[in-house]
Every structure is written in C-alpha cells, then in structure tokens.
Design an enzyme around this catalytic site. Structure first.
Site, PDB file in Angstrom:
ATOM      1  N   ALA C  14      37.344  54.289  34.011  1.00  0.00           N
ATOM      2  CA  ALA C  14      37.036  52.798  34.042  1.00  0.00           C
ATOM      3  C   ALA C  14      38.146  52.096  32.941  1.00  0.00           C
ATOM      4  O   ALA C  14      37.904  51.054  32.250  1.00  0.00           O
ATOM      5  CB  ALA C  14      35.848  52.652  33.694  1.00  0.00           C
ATOM      6  N   ARG C  20      45.055  42.529  39.354  1.00  0.00           N
ATOM      7  CA  ARG C  20      44.818  41.662  40.496  1.00  0.00           C
ATOM      8  C   ARG C  20      43.624  40.819  40.620  1.00  0.00           C
ATOM      9  O   ARG C  20      43.746  39.963  41.503  1.00  0.00           O
ATOM     10  CB  ARG C  20      45.378  42.463  41.736  1.00  0.00           C
ATOM     11  CG  ARG C  20      46.910  42.707  41.952  1.00  0.00           C
ATOM     12  CD  ARG C  20      47.104  43.921  42.666  1.00  0.00           C
ATOM     13  NE  ARG C  20      46.467  43.776  44.166  1.00  0.00           N
ATOM     14  CZ  ARG C  20      46.130  44.787  44.874  1.00  0.00           C
ATOM     15  NH1 ARG C  20      46.486  45.993  44.575  1.00  0.00           N
ATOM     16  NH2 ARG C  20      45.468  44.330  46.158  1.00  0.00           N
ATOM     17  N   GLN C  77      40.579  55.885  26.253  1.00  0.00           N
ATOM     18  CA  GLN C  77      41.967  56.210  26.429  1.00  0.00           C
ATOM     19  C   GLN C  77      42.729  54.953  25.891  1.00  0.00           C
ATOM     20  O   GLN C  77      42.827  53.990  26.392  1.00  0.00           O
ATOM     21  CB  GLN C  77      42.253  56.124  27.953  1.00  0.00           C
ATOM     22  CG  GLN C  77      43.489  56.643  28.228  1.00  0.00           C
ATOM     23  CD  GLN C  77      43.932  56.664  29.766  1.00  0.00           C
ATOM     24  OE1 GLN C  77      43.372  55.860  30.514  1.00  0.00           O
ATOM     25  NE2 GLN C  77      44.847  57.447  30.157  1.00  0.00           N
ATOM     26  N   THR C  83      45.890  58.965  35.366  1.00  0.00           N
ATOM     27  CA  THR C  83      44.612  59.380  35.559  1.00  0.00           C
ATOM     28  C   THR C  83      44.397  60.672  35.091  1.00  0.00           C
ATOM     29  O   THR C  83      43.244  61.097  34.532  1.00  0.00           O
ATOM     30  CB  THR C  83      44.164  59.541  37.056  1.00  0.00           C
ATOM     31  OG1 THR C  83      45.372  60.202  37.748  1.00  0.00           O
ATOM     32  CG2 THR C  83      43.908  58.229  37.518  1.00  0.00           C
ATOM     33  N   GLY C 144      47.465  57.727  48.896  1.00  0.00           N
ATOM     34  CA  GLY C 144      47.937  59.095  48.999  1.00  0.00           C
ATOM     35  C   GLY C 144      47.535  59.699  50.190  1.00  0.00           C
ATOM     36  O   GLY C 144      46.216  59.712  50.439  1.00  0.00           O
ATOM     37  N   GLU C 159      51.930  61.013  47.605  1.00  0.00           N
ATOM     38  CA  GLU C 159      52.004  59.574  47.370  1.00  0.00           C
ATOM     39  C   GLU C 159      52.852  58.799  48.594  1.00  0.00           C
ATOM     40  O   GLU C 159      53.627  59.594  48.897  1.00  0.00           O
ATOM     41  CB  GLU C 159      52.391  59.293  46.080  1.00  0.00           C
ATOM     42  CG  GLU C 159      51.417  59.879  44.860  1.00  0.00           C
ATOM     43  CD  GLU C 159      50.025  59.271  45.149  1.00  0.00           C
ATOM     44  OE1 GLU C 159      49.733  58.109  45.596  1.00  0.00           O
ATOM     45  OE2 GLU C 159      49.162  59.934  44.671  1.00  0.00           O
ATOM     46  N   ASN C 389       3.259  17.642  27.519  1.00  0.00           N
ATOM     47  CA  ASN C 389       2.860  18.826  26.830  1.00  0.00           C
ATOM     48  C   ASN C 389       3.678  18.944  25.390  1.00  0.00           C
ATOM     49  O   ASN C 389       3.399  20.155  24.824  1.00  0.00           O
ATOM     50  CB  ASN C 389       3.193  20.100  27.719  1.00  0.00           C
ATOM     51  CG  ASN C 389       4.530  20.265  27.929  1.00  0.00           C
ATOM     52  OD1 ASN C 389       5.197  19.363  28.398  1.00  0.00           O
ATOM     53  ND2 ASN C 389       4.907  21.169  28.224  1.00  0.00           N
ATOM     54  N   ALA C 426      -6.154   6.036  38.941  1.00  0.00           N
ATOM     55  CA  ALA C 426      -4.629   5.847  39.225  1.00  0.00           C
ATOM     56  C   ALA C 426      -4.048   5.206  38.107  1.00  0.00           C
ATOM     57  O   ALA C 426      -4.507   4.300  37.701  1.00  0.00           O
ATOM     58  CB  ALA C 426      -4.424   4.908  40.320  1.00  0.00           C
TER      59      ALA C 426
END
Lengths: 478, 478, 478
Positions: C14, C20, C77, C83, C144, C159, C389, C426
C-alpha cells in the site's frame, strides 16, 4: 370471432413454490412494475383475446386464487406431480367445445400478447398437435433443448440431464408456452409416463406427437429475454428493469422525452402527452395522466393523479389529486389525496395539501398545511399557516374566499369561513368567521379596522386583540 | 491563424422535420445535458475555431433561427429538396474567399471538436475535394456504406437501397460530416441529379469527385457512438447518457470522486474542485462551481451556485446562491435565489432561505422561512420562525444583529431591525425594532427585562405582553 | 487451525502514490461502499483467516498507518524501489515461524476471501515456491502476461514492454496476488536484480523459482473483474458499482426484493429480513437492520438504525434511530439521532424528531419539531408544534403523557410536563406543566375548563387567556 374465442382456452401453470425466491409470498404474486406476475400474464392473454383462462394453483393456492379473483377460473393441483399433471388438472376446467388450448407459465410475465397470438395463428395452419415457443439463448445451460426435424418442426425436447454433447451444443430452448390440439392433448396426457422422481413432464408430449405422426410447429420468440421465467429475485429485478424499459420506450416513441429511462419508473397504464418531459428519479404510478408539455421531475412521485399542461412538479409527492394547467409544485411539496389545484397556482417548499380545492392563481409558497378546505382564487397563504380541521372526533371544513390574504402563522380553527378579500394578521388564531374584506388579528383573532392609524386599540379589560402597528396586509410573505 | 479562419467556413444542416421525434419542437432544439442539440454542434465548431457558421433551417425555421440568434448566420431552405440542395442554400451565405467548408448535421450533437479539427487538417494535406467522416458500426443496417478505393480513400457512398450483398456487408458508414473544397463544391452541386423522389443527395458528390480525378479522403471517428444522429427520443436518451458520462469521466480524471456516474447529472461548464465528492442522484446545473473537498449529495440539486470548500449539501435544493466553506445544508433544505451563506452555518431540515445573507456560524436548524433579510453571525433561528416580508405590495427587509436569538415561532413583520444579542420569545409577533441585547415577547411583542423574576407584569388594561415565566432565552431549540 | 494460522502471514502493498487518482488522499484510503479500499482488503484477509497482516506503507504513510490502526502491523517503505523491495520491507515484520506468506495489493479491494483461501490451499499441495492469481481479460493490454509451462504452471510473467507478438496475444494476466514459500522468498529476494529504472519487481521471482526447479502454480480468478486494481477514479466508480451489486445480489438471494439494484446502495454489514422490499434510490448505511416485510423507499436514506417489521419508510431520512413495527414514516420526514418510535406511529411530512421517544400509536402528521422529549402512546401532535428545548445553555426535556392532544402551533417551552389526556389550544405557548386531562390555551397558556360554554372568559385586567369558542380539542389537525 366469438365462435373462435369459445374454441380457444388457456391454462396458466402457477402451482410451483418458487423455493429460490425465499419468500412466504407465492411466486406468481410477486409484483413487477406495479402488478403481480400473474396479472401481467393474464393481461397479455386478455390482450390476445383469451378472456378467462384457467389458472392451476398449488403452493400458496388460497392466496393465488384470491388474487386472481374473477379474472380467471382456477383449479387446484393438490400434489406437485409435474407439469403434465398440472395441465391435466387445468383441462378439467376447460369446456368440451374448446379445440385449442394455450398453455403458459404464471412466472413468465414478460411474454407479449403478440407471442400468444402467433402460436394461436400457427395452430390454425395445418392443425399441428402442438405449437411451442422457442428462444435462442447465448448460454442454454439448464434449459431443455429443442431438436428440430427435417421440416423445421420439433422432433423432441431433451432435458439437460439427458442431452448428449451434440444436443447440449444447441442453443434453441423450450420456453414452456404452447398451443395444443385439445382432443389430442386429453388423450396423450393419459399416456405420459412418470419420471423416476414421480413427476410427469409436459415436454414428453413432443416426442409422443411425433410418434403419433402429428406435426409439432415452433414459433421463435423475437426476443429471448421476454420469455424468461422468474425463479429468484435477481431474475425478478432483471424483469422489472426490462418491463420498465419497455414502457419508457413506448412513451418515447409517442413523443415524450424521458431524460434518463433507466431511473424513471412508469407503471403500465400511465398516459403521458406529447412533448411532456420526464426528468430523472421520477415515479409515475397507477392511474396517472400527464398532459402535454408538462415537466415532471427530477425526483417527482406522482400516483393516481392528473397533471395539467405546462405544469411542473419537481422533488415533490402528489397522491390521488388533480392539478390544472400552468401550476408549479415543488420542491418538497406534498399533495395528499383529494387535492384539486386550479390553474396557475404555486405550491412551494414544505407545503402540504389534503382534500382541498385551490382556485386559480392561489399561492402557498412555504411550510403550511391546508386540509379539508375550499380555497378561492388568488388567495395568498402565509408561511406557517394551518387549518386546524380536526376536533378529535370530526373533520371540519375551512372556506376561504377569493383574494383573501392569510398572514403568516395563521391558525384557522375549523369549521371556519374567511370571506373574499379578508386578511388575517401574523400569528393570529382564527376561531370565528371573518367577513369579506375584513382583517382579523390576535389570539384569538378579532376584527380591526383596516387603514387605521398605528395606535393600539384602547380596549382594556377585554381579551387583547393584537395592535396593528404595520400597514394592513403587512404580515404576509413570499 | 486569422487568415486560415477566414478561409474556412461551416454549414450546419438543420432543416429536417424529425418526424420520428413526434414533437412540435424542431428536432435540433431538443435539449441534451442542459443545452439544445444545435448549441452542442455550434459549441464544438467554435471550439474547432469556426466562430460563425451558417445554419440551414427549414421545418420550424423561425424557432431555430431565434434560438441560434447571433451565434450563426442562417439561411432558409424553403422546400425539402435534399441535403445537396440544403448545402447549396447554405453556400449562398458563405463568403467567396472561403476555401474550405465544413458541413455537418445539426442533429449530431455528440461530435467532438477534435473530429472537426481532424477533417480540416486532412483537407489541408494534398487538397482533396472532400474529406468525410466514417464510423464503424457493429450493425450498419440503414446507413450509407463507404466503398474504399485502392488508396484507402472513398470511391463512393452506396445507400442501403442500392447496395448489393457485398456492399451491404461493409460496416464502415458515412456519418454526414465533411470538409469540402469550396470551389469544386460550388461547381459540382450544379451537376447533382435529383433522385426519383426529387431530392438531391450530398453523398452523390463522392463518386463525382472520383470521376473528376479528385481525392476523397476519410477520417475515421474514434468512437462511432459520438457520430450518431438523433432521429427519435430513444436516441435522444442514449445521447443524453453518453454526454453525461463524458462529462462525469472528465471530472473523475481531474480528481473528483463521483460515486455513481450513471445517476449523477452534471451540466457542461460546471466546475468541481479536487477531492470533492459527488454522491448519487445529484444534479449540478448551469454556472455552478463546487470547491475542493466539498461533499455534494446524495440527492442534492444545485443550480447556478457556488459551494465552498468542505461544505456539505445533501437532499436539498440550492438555486442561484453562494455558500461559503464548512457549511452544512440538509436534508430537505431549500436555498432560493439570492441566498448568501457564511462560513460554518448550519441549515437544517425544512429551512427555506431567499434573498438573504447569513453571517458566519448562524444556525437555522428547523422548519422556518428567511426572506429578504440580512442576518448577522452566530444567530440562532428557532423552529417555525418566519420573516413576514411582504405587505401585499412591497417586499421589506429584516435585519438581525450578531448573536441574536430568535425564539421558536417568532413572526418578524418587516421592515424590522433586531439588534445584536437581542432575543425574541416563543410565539412572539415582532412588529417593532428590538434594541440590542433586549428581549421581546408576546403578540405583539413587547420588551421585557431580562433576568427578572418569573412574576407576570401587572400591566392591566393595556394590550397584554406575554409574561416571562421561563428564564431568558429559554424558548429556543436545536 | 491456530498452528496453521501462525504459519501463515500476509503482506499488503500500500505504498504507491496513485498519481492518476489526482488526490491529496492516499489511494488506498479512498472509500468504496462505505469503507476504504484497504479496509476491504483487510476484511477479506480476516475472513480468510489472516487476522493481522503487515501493511507496507509509503506515500501518505502517516495517514494510512493511522487508518489501519490496530487492524494490521505496518512497515514503511522509505523509497519507491518497486514491489520486490516493498515485500522485503514487509517481511521484516513477519515472524520467523511463518511458512507461507500471502501477498496482495492494497488497491485491489474487490478480491473475495475465497480467492485468498484458494491460493493458501494450493500452497499446501506439493509445496510450490509460488502460487499466483491469474485473470483472463478480453483486452490484456498493459498487463504482465502469464506464460504457462507444460504442467499448466507458470513459466514466467512477461511485462507488456518485453513481450513479443505471440506473448502479447495471451490474455491471461498476473493480478499481483501470491502465496509464497517464505523461506524461498527471503532467499530469492536477495537475488532480484533492479530494472533499468532502479525498481525491483516481484514478478521476476516467477522465472527465478522455475530456474530453481520449484513449481509455480496458478489459481485462476473466477471473475476477472474482482481482481482489478484501482488506479483512477473511473476505476473507483466501476469498483463501487461492482461491490454494490455484489451486496444487492446477496440480499436478493436471501429473499429480499430489491426493485432496482443499480440505484440502491447498501453498505456491507447491513441486515435485511425476508420479504422486505427495497424501492429505488434508497441508501442503507452503517449498522442498519431492516426487519422482515419492511418497505423501504423509494428515496429512503437510513443510517445506523433499526426498522421494524411491516414498517414503511419513504422519501425520508432516518439517522441512528430505532423504529418499531407497523410504523409509517414519510414522505419528507427526518428522524435525527436518538429517536425511538413505538409501534403503529405515523410520522408524516416535514416532521422532525431528535432524541425523542414516541409511544405506540402516536401521530405526528405534519411540519413540527420534537426534540429531547418523552412522548406517550396515542398522542396527537398538531401541525406547527415545537419543543423549545434549548435555553441557550442547556437542553431541557419535554414529557407528554398518553393520549394528550397537542394543538396546532403549540410551543412547548421545556422543561415541561404535559399530563395524560391533556390538551393544548391552537397557537398556545406552554411554559408551565399541564395537569392530566386539563386544557391550556393562550400566550402564555393558561388552563381553561373543558366542555364549558362558548362564551369568552370575563377575566379583564389579567394577561388574556385565549377564549375557547370551539369545542375542546377542536384545534388539532390531521
């Protein structure tokens, strides 16, 4: 024609449980575009000229029979012994002068009447024992395949389980809709052998007819998607979409703009005039009629109502009401049943109307409630106004004359009559009739003279009417 | 560049009746994503550098000419004598120094400007008599097929009716968009022979150019769907969906999350900032600008408005208004035109605002109406409060100072000024200005001392102010 | 089982920026059907029996680590070195007794747990060095390609850039999800050579395993669409649709009717009972439970709430509330958090409720606000009524007894207790408790005798109670 009708009957098979629906409701009673599956089938049969078919019931038989009511005869299949047995049960209710019987499934609600007409026509040509409907599917897995003979008729229907590789590769399948020669059918049903499971299948009749030297003709469905049987709720959703789209397309062909047909839901039977425009997320239900040039939506929900020419309804709910021409309703307005709105009215946000007639040009722009009232033309209803129409026992009516001006936050305690051109002050609680042209103010409301000075009344010792420090009519809004 | 522009013109054919639209509105005036078809075509032409094309009108010519206005010259084709005749009419309005004329259809509104640019570029290479646009269709039935020559140019366009089996199998079709050598075109049009129906077709020119030894080049459309002509309302709905999706995709590429592009309707020209999130069933119309990190929807309808950063609008309608940052609006709120909402305001359910400015941090949580008002910062508007802004003749303004507290069900009869930090009691009808820091109560409202005892005033004999049995400020809500 | 669990770990990659996406939010934190991408991946891993995987973070690492919280270990990382490097970083947090490590991408949120289980199972058979997931794509451009060996295992991953024509024609691609033999992986990673760009690719390991004489097995994804990585917001929208549809299908299979699955948005985790019906444009969010036979929608938005059997909610918003059986809510009602609605209640248009309990059979038909209140059974709330209230500092409670009748436009200034069977007139402003069975009227409200004559009170000189010219209870509405 009537001779022909007496000679044709139909049996609708509706006995199955529909286990994969996972429902306590019998399968054929699930609704689709506002009507049950079985109703759609009965509609299409009626449209094809078959007025009163026989519905064979089984699981949930009481409910199905109640729902069918007078639209069809019913016959109960007591045990689930297969389609051939169900037809045998249904034939018991078919009169002896009938020559052709159409058989179809109660869970195939998309079949158009044209398809039923086509197989009945085909039955009349050369008198085949059977005419059956076929459909071509991209993936026929699970369906009974139709094996054609040299004359392009059917030689047999082979169930998936008994099909060899070659047969399995066929993509023409049996739909479950047939027209039979009744005399042959009655005799042949006696010869059907039960399957190992004990059920007797109608599809066995095809090979029997061929063995008897009788023709089995095929009518191919124009659109395979119209022939699907609904076995689970995923198929139900697909059928819903297909039926809704069919209805929308029809309106578009007639000159209605439907901006987004996939998010517009129009019941069968709704009428829409030319050049009306239906915006997205709109529902038109029941016996609704939309006039030409009306603009409905976005986000309108109209049920059992008539909407006039050039009227706009948006982001609002209209139920069982009548709206004249050139009215604007919305956003966030609610017409409850029995509203009758005159031409050029304006019903704005958070306005609620129930069992009330509004005269031409009357305006209710804001949050307020009008119920059980009769309101004249060119009346202005202030924000927060309410008809207190209920005394705990009875609903009373409120009558408001033309050109009256109901001030903001006016409580109108019914029964009450407010005269033509009368005015009520802001925050008034009106408990007694108001004469034409008069103004009342206060809690409870009392008359004051209009166009008087801004001095307060000197009425000491009596329940205090509001003073009128502002010009007459000042307490409206828009 | 300007030299080039003078040398290029365009003719848009917009004379057809569009019978299958079943409309009293001329076909090219039907709207799509908020603008008429012809507007979309003129937009794309303008974007391709052609500022003032010639629109050839016919059926409904008056309406089309009025709609086109100053955007294009127009020329009327009096009788429907075919596309070649329409072009001849259009050429009458094209000045003699023009070398290249682009011709396209007014009912093909999805064509991108890039396509127009591509054929104009192609016209400049080697000076072909014609450059035409082709599209590859899965099913070309009904379209004129393009027969290619050895050089991959066009040899002829063959109408369906005249096509042999082989030609019919071609799936490359003529779209109806061309760039012509004007000199050749003027001369060639004189030679076009009428068809048996009396109409003269532009497509005949392709074979004529070839016979003249002139090249006919082809530009293939990237996406055939962009080239469709709209002939009925089903095609209109498809085009609407395609255009909406194109707009949504563009925003997504720019960093806007659109949760459900198929149920989100964004007009061309709407601006949306990065990391804004548009939830389903949302409409963004007209000149709307959404700032970054805003959260719009579900069910928001925003027209001609500016929405600030981090502001949320849901299940509400906002029209021609400005909303600052960090505001929350909804559900079921309605900002009518002219609302101007400050930072950190909170506009809750059933709140209506019109021509009113709200200062920072002001709260209007509940059903209520603010119109023609100027409201300060950190004001609290109680449920049921209303500005009675209309005296039947004139709209008056209400001014409310910072930190004022408007009690529930307060009627504010304008013109009215409520001072900073002032308070109004529950159910009060305020008809006179309220001084800063004061509290008024009653019908009509009168000042009372704050923090006084709970005993009622002894003011017998005068119009009764409400007593204040509750602590100051007690009658708000939230 | 627990022994097996200790022997299996997972690493989720991750670290990527997701350029993009054009977002300031790290890619894996973008939400999908109510949860972030990485949450979906962690959910599926947990469901596959891997409780606490290692998430390798990079771009936006702080935010990702905060979001992951206790659900996973994290490893940073520091530089984007590919990867293979990311896996090396992740392995640092994997304990030495682990034999199999599952590796997958944090931006592939649709992968079902069954897929993870399948590759873990495959790892146990014959102990391959690698098991990888493949997908068959109609258009594999950019991916790939997997080259298979004679045993149907993988020989290599090529690839796009290095693929020859033949390889490019393959449509089986590498998804980026693997199960590795950890011992071999640790050793092999040391041997990976950087690419010309300096990055080290995990895909190189396939050929290395083959060269080492180790098997590389392939598990084909059932549905290629479930394996897509989200690289831009268009893919995000597609994934959203796919996940929503997956959830809807599951409910339909369980016996829920969803009229239009494409416009119904149900969060993962929502429970819906049998034969409930969900109408279009409905959102069910968070910890929501819908009972059987409920009718939700159209246009309902329910969040974190429980809705009882046979209850209908339409065109309304319900937040963090509980609603009993046989209730009707809508249209245009808003239940704010903390509402608790008893059986057979009726909440109508423009009604707002917050932190309030309603007893059985109580009716609030119209615009009004109930907040911080405890309301008995069979109470009628008149249009325009409000609980005031808030005194500017504290929220106070309103208590209303069974069978009380709150007249139209009643302001209830809390703290307040209205007794059983009491009535308010009322337009009354109620500031003091009302005894059971009593009626109060006026501003402020004072008790009057019920069933008295219609004559006004003679109480001169005192704050004027409203007279009662109408029968008791006359000022309600419905």
């Amino acid at each position: 024609m009537s001779a022909h009708l007496t000679a044709t009957a139909a049996i609708v098979l509706a006995a199955g449980q529909g286990t994969r629906m996972r429902s306590r409701v019998p399968k054929v009673l699930h609704p689709l575009a506002g009507r049950s599956m079985i109703d759609h089938v009965l509609d299409a049969l009626a449209d094809a000229g078959i007025a009163r078919p026989v519905v064979v019931t089984g699981h949930g038989g009481d409910a199905v029979e109640a729902a069918v009511g007078a639209r069809a005869a019913t016959a109960r299949q007591e045990a689930q012994l297969g389609t051939a047995d169900a037809v045998r049960v249904g034939l018991g209710a078919v009169s002896s002068d009938v020559r052709t019987v159409l058989i179809t499934m109660g869970d195939a609600p998309l079949q158009p009447s044209a398809l039923f007409r086509a197989i009945l026509r085909e039955r009349e040509i050369g008198g085949p024992a059977i005419v059956l409907v076929s459909a071509h599917l991209p993936d026929a897995t699970g369906y009974g395949r139709i094996v054609r003979d040299a004359d392009r008729g059917a030689a047999s229907i082979v169930e998936e389980a008994h099909a060899d590789e070659l047969t399995r590769a066929l993509n023409e399948v049996n739909v479950g809709t047939y027209a039979f020669d009744v005399a042959w059918l009655r005799e042949a049903l006696a010869r059907v052998a039960p399957s190992p499971s004990g059920e007797e299948y109608l599809t066995d009749l095809v090979a029997m007819a061929v063995a008897d030297g009788r023709a089995v003709r095929i009518v191919e469905a124009d659109d395979a998607g119209d022939t699907i049987g609904i076995n689970d709720r995923l198929a139900l959703a697909m059928a819903e979409e297909r039926m809704r789209r069919r209805i929308a397309d029809e309106h578009m062909r007639n000159g209605v703009t439907i901006v987004d047909p996939t998010t517009t839901r129009i019941d069968a039977g709704v009428e829409i005039g030319q050049d009306a425009r239906i915006e997205p997320w709109t529902i038109l239900e029941g016996a609704t009629v939309i006039a030409q040039d009306a603009l409905i939506g976005p986000n309108a929900h109209v049920r059992d109502s008539r909407i006039g020419p050039r009227t706009r309804v948006w982001a609002s709910v209209v139920e069982a009401s009548t709206v004249a021409e050139d009215v604007e309703i919305g956003p966030f307005a609610h017409l409850r049943p029995g509203s009758d709105i005159g031409p050029r009215c304006r019903i704005g946000n958070f306005a609620e109307i129930k069992k009330t007639r509004l005269g031409a040009g009357t305006q209710q722009h804001h949050f307020s409630y009008l119920g059980d009232a009769e309101i004249g033309a060119d009346v202005n209803i202030g924000a927060g106004s309410v008809t207190a129409n209920f005394d705990g026992t009875t609903k009373h009516r409120t009558l408001i004359g033309d050109r009256a001006s109901i001030g903001v936050d006016t409580m109108m305690v019914a029964p009450l009559r407010i005269g033509e051109g009368a005015t009520t002050g802001a925050g008034s609680v009106v408990t007694r009739d108001v004469a034409p042209g008069k103004k009342v103010v206060g809690v409870p409301a009392r008359p004051i003279e209009l166009r008087r000075s801004s001095k307060p009344p000197a009425g000491a010792g009596s329940p205090a009417p509001v003073e009128a420090p502002v010009p007459s009519g000042a307490d409206r809004n828009s």
